[in-house]
Design a protein around this motif. Structure first.
Motif, PDB file in Angstrom:
ATOM      1  N   ILE A   1      -9.064   7.129  -6.139  1.00 51.74           N
ATOM      2  CA  ILE A   1      -9.327   5.739  -5.782  1.00 51.74           C
ATOM      3  C   ILE A   1     -10.825   5.578  -5.551  1.00 51.74           C
ATOM      4  O   ILE A   1     -11.436   6.349  -4.815  1.00 51.74           O
ATOM      5  CB  ILE A   1      -8.549   5.351  -4.511  1.00 51.74           C
ATOM      6  CG1 ILE A   1      -7.052   5.298  -4.803  1.00 51.74           C
ATOM      7  CG2 ILE A   1      -9.026   4.003  -3.973  1.00 51.74           C
ATOM      8  CD1 ILE A   1      -6.199   5.047  -3.577  1.00 51.74           C
TER       9      ILE A   1
ATOM     10  N   ASN B   1       0.824  -1.206   0.000  1.00 51.27           N
ATOM     11  CA  ASN B   1       0.000   0.000   0.000  1.00 51.27           C
ATOM     12  C   ASN B   1       0.862   1.262   0.000  1.00 51.27           C
ATOM     13  O   ASN B   1       0.346   2.363  -0.190  1.00 51.27           O
ATOM     14  CB  ASN B   1      -0.910   0.026   1.231  1.00 51.27           C
ATOM     15  CG  ASN B   1      -1.951  -1.066   1.199  1.00 51.27           C
ATOM     16  OD1 ASN B   1      -2.855  -1.041   0.374  1.00 51.27           O
ATOM     17  ND2 ASN B   1      -1.817  -2.031   2.102  1.00 51.27           N
TER      18      ASN B   1
ATOM     19  N   THR C   1      -2.689  -6.283 -13.064  1.00 46.45           N
ATOM     20  CA  THR C   1      -3.326  -4.981 -13.188  1.00 46.45           C
ATOM     21  C   THR C   1      -3.577  -4.690 -14.660  1.00 46.45           C
ATOM     22  O   THR C   1      -2.712  -4.938 -15.514  1.00 46.45           O
ATOM     23  CB  THR C   1      -2.439  -3.880 -12.576  1.00 46.45           C
ATOM     24  OG1 THR C   1      -2.143  -4.240 -11.224  1.00 46.45           O
ATOM     25  CG2 THR C   1      -3.132  -2.535 -12.599  1.00 46.45           C
TER      26      THR C   1
ATOM     27  N   TRP D   1      -7.488  -4.081 -10.629  1.00 45.83           N
ATOM     28  CA  TRP D   1      -6.661  -5.214 -10.204  1.00 45.83           C
ATOM     29  C   TRP D   1      -7.497  -6.483 -10.312  1.00 45.83           C
ATOM     30  O   TRP D   1      -8.597  -6.566  -9.760  1.00 45.83           O
ATOM     31  CB  TRP D   1      -6.203  -5.016  -8.764  1.00 45.83           C
ATOM     32  CG  TRP D   1      -4.944  -4.212  -8.607  1.00 45.83           C
ATOM     33  CD1 TRP D   1      -3.727  -4.677  -8.200  1.00 45.83           C
ATOM     34  CD2 TRP D   1      -4.776  -2.812  -8.824  1.00 45.83           C
ATOM     35  NE1 TRP D   1      -2.809  -3.654  -8.161  1.00 45.83           N
ATOM     36  CE2 TRP D   1      -3.429  -2.487  -8.540  1.00 45.83           C
ATOM     37  CE3 TRP D   1      -5.621  -1.781  -9.258  1.00 45.83           C
ATOM     38  CZ2 TRP D   1      -2.917  -1.202  -8.665  1.00 45.83           C
ATOM     39  CZ3 TRP D   1      -5.124  -0.489  -9.381  1.00 45.83           C
ATOM     40  CH2 TRP D   1      -3.792  -0.216  -9.087  1.00 45.83           C
TER      41      TRP D   1
ATOM     42  N   TYR E   1      -0.355  -1.953  -4.610  1.00 46.41           N
ATOM     43  CA  TYR E   1      -1.797  -1.774  -4.631  1.00 46.41           C
ATOM     44  C   TYR E   1      -2.174  -0.381  -5.135  1.00 46.41           C
ATOM     45  O   TYR E   1      -1.321   0.433  -5.483  1.00 46.41           O
ATOM     46  CB  TYR E   1      -2.378  -2.021  -3.238  1.00 46.41           C
ATOM     47  CG  TYR E   1      -2.234  -3.445  -2.746  1.00 46.41           C
ATOM     48  CD1 TYR E   1      -2.238  -4.518  -3.632  1.00 46.41           C
ATOM     49  CD2 TYR E   1      -2.107  -3.726  -1.378  1.00 46.41           C
ATOM     50  CE1 TYR E   1      -2.120  -5.823  -3.181  1.00 46.41           C
ATOM     51  CE2 TYR E   1      -1.988  -5.033  -0.918  1.00 46.41           C
ATOM     52  CZ  TYR E   1      -1.991  -6.078  -1.828  1.00 46.41           C
ATOM     53  OH  TYR E   1      -1.872  -7.366  -1.374  1.00 46.41           O
ATOM     54  N   GLU E   2      -3.455  -0.123  -5.157  1.00 42.53           N
ATOM     55  CA  GLU E   2      -3.992   1.060  -5.820  1.00 42.53           C
ATOM     56  C   GLU E   2      -3.454   2.386  -5.290  1.00 42.53           C
ATOM     57  O   GLU E   2      -3.245   3.332  -6.053  1.00 42.53           O
ATOM     58  CB  GLU E   2      -5.528   1.050  -5.740  1.00 42.53           C
ATOM     59  CG  GLU E   2      -6.049   1.011  -4.313  1.00 42.53           C
ATOM     60  CD  GLU E   2      -7.555   0.830  -4.213  1.00 42.53           C
ATOM     61  OE1 GLU E   2      -8.234   0.804  -5.254  1.00 42.53           O
ATOM     62  OE2 GLU E   2      -8.061   0.714  -3.078  1.00 42.53           O
ATOM     63  N   GLN E   3      -3.218   2.480  -3.969  1.00 46.21           N
ATOM     64  CA  GLN E   3      -2.763   3.754  -3.397  1.00 46.21           C
ATOM     65  C   GLN E   3      -1.426   4.189  -3.997  1.00 46.21           C
ATOM     66  O   GLN E   3      -1.202   5.371  -4.265  1.00 46.21           O
ATOM     67  CB  GLN E   3      -2.633   3.638  -1.879  1.00 46.21           C
ATOM     68  CG  GLN E   3      -2.272   4.954  -1.199  1.00 46.21           C
ATOM     69  CD  GLN E   3      -3.352   6.014  -1.385  1.00 46.21           C
ATOM     70  OE1 GLN E   3      -4.492   5.827  -0.961  1.00 46.21           O
ATOM     71  NE2 GLN E   3      -3.011   7.123  -2.037  1.00 46.21           N
TER      72      GLN E   3
ATOM     73  N   GLN F   1     -10.074  -3.141  -6.301  1.00 50.97           N
ATOM     74  CA  GLN F   1      -9.177  -2.003  -6.431  1.00 50.97           C
ATOM     75  C   GLN F   1      -9.370  -1.334  -7.793  1.00 50.97           C
ATOM     76  O   GLN F   1      -9.309  -1.996  -8.834  1.00 50.97           O
ATOM     77  CB  GLN F   1      -7.721  -2.436  -6.277  1.00 50.97           C
ATOM     78  CG  GLN F   1      -7.402  -3.039  -4.925  1.00 50.97           C
ATOM     79  CD  GLN F   1      -5.940  -3.388  -4.802  1.00 50.97           C
ATOM     80  OE1 GLN F   1      -5.091  -2.540  -4.573  1.00 50.97           O
ATOM     81  NE2 GLN F   1      -5.637  -4.670  -4.981  1.00 50.97           N
TER      82      GLN F   1
ATOM     83  N   ASP G   1     -13.566   3.745  -3.796  1.00 52.95           N
ATOM     84  CA  ASP G   1     -13.737   2.902  -2.626  1.00 52.95           C
ATOM     85  C   ASP G   1     -14.981   2.030  -2.776  1.00 52.95           C
ATOM     86  O   ASP G   1     -16.105   2.532  -2.795  1.00 52.95           O
ATOM     87  CB  ASP G   1     -13.845   3.777  -1.374  1.00 52.95           C
ATOM     88  CG  ASP G   1     -14.012   2.957  -0.104  1.00 52.95           C
ATOM     89  OD1 ASP G   1     -13.552   1.795  -0.090  1.00 52.95           O
ATOM     90  OD2 ASP G   1     -14.613   3.464   0.865  1.00 52.95           O
TER      91      ASP G   1
END
Length: 274
Positions: free
Chosen positions: A173, A135, A227, A195, A150-152, A267, A175
């Motif tokens: 992002i 993250n 991804t 993802w 990951y996405e962050q 994600q 959520d």
């Protein structure tokens, strides 16, 4: 006299054509709204949820809506290959591909070298393996062996790039979005980074890599996580820019993608044009 009659006829035809066009446009808009409401109701999802403070309609602003061609909606998108330079760098390749979509001339390796935080350090303490947090950084080496991020991390990469180039664009992002949210974004012309898994195959839990971060969180990395960029859909398939040695846009069954996507935390990243 003939010219007057001709002008009158042409004028009337133009008015009628405009009225028909407006009627068809309004009818299609109303039909799409009914379909969207029905889909959200079926999914028990919130049609008015905000992501990063934006509604779906706001995220779609300044994009070119997609046309419905024989039941298929697809955003024109160039395919970028992560190989051979970045064998495990699908995330940063997708980021570079999305920047290319917005007109930036950026090389995937330059983006990896100058914007992607990387950490390869693993240690063992008391029989427990400790490692980086995906993250916060790319875990491993995108040029060689590693896991990913990951996405962050990718949202931060995009936002750092936009900021350094004086752009008001913002990576957002999403959520816990629903598949209906994805469809509406694609309707509005918005490609999204997602993802899922390589070729949408089932996750290989027997090959899961597990470690703890220094803050005590447990990471379970799925070996065939992947991804992609979601670029379109029809009744049966979603369409993707798949950077894993593909030369053209790929399609995968809708439900198969949704299953893999949700299993990987749903994600998703979109870009709000500034």
């Amino acid at each position: 006299m003939k010219n007057v009659v001709l002008c009158t006829v042409l004028g009337c035809a133009a008015i009628i054509s405009a009225a028909v066009y407006d009627y068809i446009s309004e009818h299609n808009r109303y039909h799409n709204e009914l379909q969207a409401k029905a889909l959200y109701a079926e999914l028990n999802a919130d049609m008015h949820k905000k992501f990063g403070g934006y509604t779906i309609e706001q995220l779609c602003e300044k994009y070119t809506p997609t046309s419905n061609i024989l039941g298929k909606k697809e955003i024109p998108f160039k395919v970028m290959n992560q190989h051979p330079e970045l064998p495990v760098g699908c995330e940063i390749t997708c980021a570079a591909s999305l920047l290319d979509f917005f007109g930036y001339s950026i090389d995937k390796c330059d983006l990896a070298d100058n914007y992607l935080p990387v950490n390869t350090t693993f240690t063992e303490k008391g029989g427990i393996l400790y490692g980086p947090d995906p993250n916060e950084c790319f875990v491993g080496d995108p040029y060689g062996k590693g896991y990913g991020c990951y996405e962050q991390v990718i949202a931060d990469v995009l936002n750092d790039y936009f900021y350094s180039h004086g752009s008001d664009n913002r990576a957002v992002i999403l959520d816990s979005p629903s598949s209906a949210d994805l469809d509406r974004l694609l309707d509005g012309g918005v490609p999204v980074i997602v993802w899922a898994s390589i070729d949408m195959k089932p996750y290989r839990y027997n090959l899961v890599s597990e470690w703890k971060t220094e803050t005590g969180n447990t990471i379970m990395w799925l070996s065939n996580s992947h991804t992609l960029i979601l670029t379109g859909y029809d009744a049966s398939y979603y369409y993707f820019m798949d950077c894993n040695n593909k030369t053209e846009i790929q399609r995968y069954p809708r439900q198969t993608f949704i299953d893999r996507w949700e299993e990987n935390g749903s994600q998703t990243i979109a870009v709000k044009i500034g």
